[in-house]
Design a protein around this motif. Sequence first.
Motif, PDB file in Angstrom:
ATOM      1  N   TYR A 299       5.170 -13.366  -3.194  1.00 32.73           N
ATOM      2  CA  TYR A 299       4.857 -13.652  -4.602  1.00 32.73           C
ATOM      3  C   TYR A 299       3.403 -14.093  -4.762  1.00 32.73           C
ATOM      4  O   TYR A 299       2.683 -13.597  -5.641  1.00 32.73           O
ATOM      5  CB  TYR A 299       5.801 -14.718  -5.142  1.00 32.73           C
ATOM      6  CG  TYR A 299       5.435 -15.209  -6.524  1.00 32.73           C
ATOM      7  CD1 TYR A 299       5.720 -14.450  -7.662  1.00 32.73           C
ATOM      8  CD2 TYR A 299       4.786 -16.436  -6.690  1.00 32.73           C
ATOM      9  CE1 TYR A 299       5.378 -14.895  -8.923  1.00 32.73           C
ATOM     10  CE2 TYR A 299       4.432 -16.884  -7.954  1.00 32.73           C
ATOM     11  CZ  TYR A 299       4.723 -16.114  -9.066  1.00 32.73           C
ATOM     12  OH  TYR A 299       4.369 -16.564 -10.319  1.00 32.73           O
ATOM     13  N   ALA A 302       1.061 -11.172  -4.219  1.00 28.90           N
ATOM     14  CA  ALA A 302       1.073 -10.270  -5.370  1.00 28.90           C
ATOM     15  C   ALA A 302       0.319 -10.877  -6.550  1.00 28.90           C
ATOM     16  O   ALA A 302      -0.372 -10.171  -7.296  1.00 28.90           O
ATOM     17  CB  ALA A 302       2.521  -9.952  -5.757  1.00 28.90           C
ATOM     18  N   THR A 303       0.440 -12.183  -6.718  1.00 25.65           N
ATOM     19  CA  THR A 303      -0.290 -12.859  -7.797  1.00 25.65           C
ATOM     20  C   THR A 303      -1.793 -12.753  -7.579  1.00 25.65           C
ATOM     21  O   THR A 303      -2.558 -12.449  -8.508  1.00 25.65           O
ATOM     22  CB  THR A 303       0.118 -14.337  -7.871  1.00 25.65           C
ATOM     23  OG1 THR A 303       1.525 -14.424  -8.146  1.00 25.65           O
ATOM     24  CG2 THR A 303      -0.656 -15.062  -8.962  1.00 25.65           C
ATOM     25  N   LEU A 307      -0.986  -8.403  -9.743  1.00 24.02           N
ATOM     26  CA  LEU A 307       0.159  -7.540 -10.037  1.00 24.02           C
ATOM     27  C   LEU A 307       1.149  -8.178 -11.003  1.00 24.02           C
ATOM     28  O   LEU A 307       2.163  -7.565 -11.326  1.00 24.02           O
ATOM     29  CB  LEU A 307       0.874  -7.178  -8.728  1.00 24.02           C
ATOM     30  CG  LEU A 307       0.027  -6.391  -7.722  1.00 24.02           C
ATOM     31  CD1 LEU A 307       0.822  -6.151  -6.439  1.00 24.02           C
ATOM     32  CD2 LEU A 307      -0.439  -5.067  -8.304  1.00 24.02           C
ATOM     33  N   HIS A 308       0.869  -9.397 -11.461  1.00 15.89           N
ATOM     34  CA  HIS A 308       1.708 -10.097 -12.439  1.00 15.89           C
ATOM     35  C   HIS A 308       3.181 -10.126 -12.034  1.00 15.89           C
ATOM     36  O   HIS A 308       4.066  -9.696 -12.796  1.00 15.89           O
ATOM     37  CB  HIS A 308       1.567  -9.450 -13.822  1.00 15.89           C
ATOM     38  CG  HIS A 308       0.151  -9.319 -14.277  1.00 15.89           C
ATOM     39  ND1 HIS A 308      -0.631 -10.408 -14.604  1.00 15.89           N
ATOM     40  CD2 HIS A 308      -0.641  -8.214 -14.427  1.00 15.89           C
ATOM     41  CE1 HIS A 308      -1.846  -9.991 -14.947  1.00 15.89           C
ATOM     42  NE2 HIS A 308      -1.877  -8.672 -14.849  1.00 15.89           N
ATOM     43  N   PRO A 309       3.492 -10.639 -10.869  1.00 14.65           N
ATOM     44  CA  PRO A 309       4.890 -10.641 -10.405  1.00 14.65           C
ATOM     45  C   PRO A 309       5.730 -11.685 -11.133  1.00 14.65           C
ATOM     46  O   PRO A 309       5.203 -12.646 -11.705  1.00 14.65           O
ATOM     47  CB  PRO A 309       4.753 -10.994  -8.920  1.00 14.65           C
ATOM     48  CG  PRO A 309       3.535 -11.857  -8.879  1.00 14.65           C
ATOM     49  CD  PRO A 309       2.589 -11.279  -9.892  1.00 14.65           C
ATOM     50  N   TYR A 345       9.644  -9.349  -8.667  1.00 14.31           N
ATOM     51  CA  TYR A 345       9.665  -8.193  -9.560  1.00 14.31           C
ATOM     52  C   TYR A 345       8.237  -7.871  -9.991  1.00 14.31           C
ATOM     53  O   TYR A 345       7.509  -8.754 -10.475  1.00 14.31           O
ATOM     54  CB  TYR A 345      10.520  -8.487 -10.797  1.00 14.31           C
ATOM     55  CG  TYR A 345      10.542  -7.372 -11.822  1.00 14.31           C
ATOM     56  CD1 TYR A 345      11.356  -6.259 -11.643  1.00 14.31           C
ATOM     57  CD2 TYR A 345       9.759  -7.442 -12.967  1.00 14.31           C
ATOM     58  CE1 TYR A 345      11.394  -5.245 -12.578  1.00 14.31           C
ATOM     59  CE2 TYR A 345       9.788  -6.430 -13.918  1.00 14.31           C
ATOM     60  CZ  TYR A 345      10.599  -5.330 -13.722  1.00 14.31           C
ATOM     61  OH  TYR A 345      10.634  -4.333 -14.643  1.00 14.31           O
ATOM     62  N   LEU A 346       7.815  -6.614  -9.766  1.00 19.84           N
ATOM     63  CA  LEU A 346       6.474  -6.172 -10.163  1.00 19.84           C
ATOM     64  C   LEU A 346       6.611  -5.213 -11.338  1.00 19.84           C
ATOM     65  O   LEU A 346       7.187  -4.128 -11.181  1.00 19.84           O
ATOM     66  CB  LEU A 346       5.764  -5.471  -8.996  1.00 19.84           C
ATOM     67  CG  LEU A 346       5.666  -6.280  -7.694  1.00 19.84           C
ATOM     68  CD1 LEU A 346       4.980  -5.452  -6.613  1.00 19.84           C
ATOM     69  CD2 LEU A 346       4.912  -7.578  -7.924  1.00 19.84           C
ATOM     70  N   TRP A 349       3.995  -0.735 -10.651  1.00 17.57           N
ATOM     71  CA  TRP A 349       3.730  -0.419  -9.266  1.00 17.57           C
ATOM     72  C   TRP A 349       3.175   0.992  -9.224  1.00 17.57           C
ATOM     73  O   TRP A 349       2.510   1.424 -10.172  1.00 17.57           O
ATOM     74  CB  TRP A 349       5.025  -0.573  -8.451  1.00 17.57           C
ATOM     75  CG  TRP A 349       4.878  -0.497  -6.955  1.00 17.57           C
ATOM     76  CD1 TRP A 349       5.546   0.334  -6.101  1.00 17.57           C
ATOM     77  CD2 TRP A 349       4.016  -1.290  -6.125  1.00 17.57           C
ATOM     78  NE1 TRP A 349       5.160   0.103  -4.811  1.00 17.57           N
ATOM     79  CE2 TRP A 349       4.209  -0.882  -4.795  1.00 17.57           C
ATOM     80  CE3 TRP A 349       3.086  -2.292  -6.384  1.00 17.57           C
ATOM     81  CZ2 TRP A 349       3.516  -1.444  -3.708  1.00 17.57           C
ATOM     82  CZ3 TRP A 349       2.399  -2.856  -5.319  1.00 17.57           C
ATOM     83  CH2 TRP A 349       2.612  -2.428  -3.998  1.00 17.57           C
TER      84      TRP A 349
END
Length: 394
Positions: A299, A302-303, A307-309, A345-346, A349
């Motif tokens: 997470y 991704a942040t 990627l705004h997870p 959750y992305l 993608w």
Amino acid sequence: LTAMIVQRISIRRRRQMGPIGDPAFCHAHTTTRVAKACKLLAALGELPDPAVALVLLRQCASFGKLMYSARVVPHTFHATALRGFDDAVRDCVESFLNAGLSDTDWSVASLSTKSSGLGLRATSMHCSAAFLASSYNCQEFCRKLDASYSVGLDSPHSDASLAMADYNSAVLPEDRLDHTSDGLRQQSLSRSLDKATLQELRAVAAPEDPARAAHLELTGASRAGTWLHASPSTDTGTRMDPLLFRTAILSWLRVPLLEADSICPLCDGIMDKYGNRALVCPCSGDRTKRHNLVRNCVYHFATSAGLHPELEKPGLLQPRPFVGPTPENGIMQDNPGARRPADVYLPRWRRGTPVALDFAITSGLRDIPASIQDAASCLTAYEDFKKNHLDTAR
């Protein structure tokens, strides 16, 4: 004499001296170097942080310490001194791990990290490969000094030929060499030695201890040993508590952590002396904690990548599958529909579609026969289990 001179000057920018003389003189030279190295090994063994000790040992104080001597001195000249050095390296490891290693444990530790080991290559085993590769690759330079020079691989009594004979006796039939072999590199020769050692360990373990055979397959899986090369640093989050690191190393080598098997105090299962049950026990939340740590790491990555997870996005899939009387994560929810299927959750993608990343903590030792055949079987089997539950894949 030509070969000795060329081998000693062919490695540039090195301040090491190689002996030129009879076997007794070369042995005495290596013995002196080993005595100096043992002082460093003794100091490393006293370090309070085993992670730091292991990195320094592998990078600075083990095989590399005598690699130059192994390359330029015929391996039969100093075999006894090299075995003494290997014994000192083993004593160092046992000291900073505060544990005794069996001969089998040490055989595993001497393998590369890609082959289930710690990368602490045994100098006495790999010295024939080192000298053979050095002799072969110095031929061209030797002929510039002496046009009639020959490395002597076709002569059964030459130093290079004796090195090849000892090497061939230690590797698998398909990896054996002859005087017509080409492209002899120390790295590939050592890899073949590790391959033979690992196959012998597997062959012995398979009928007597199937769990060890599966363990060797699992620790030899692609990138399984990457963590052993992480430099311990608090700033980058790669430093482990010394006791935890020691336990992880002993588990990696499959050294018993307990005196004997016992009853797990949490689930009434069998707590084996190697601690394998602790990896998969659903009680007390340890497995869930490890799952959440993995989830949170992804997470945060991704942040940082923009990627705004979203964590634990609800409403995407059906409730969790049950394993016995409780859900497979070991936690009974008041609301059966409260499953949070997307650990991460992305929303966008590849090709603009969303993706749900779901993580699971499992162990290849849950199905030993399958892991012996394929180290990745525990991953694919668990993935299939989760995909098939209530048609999750679709």
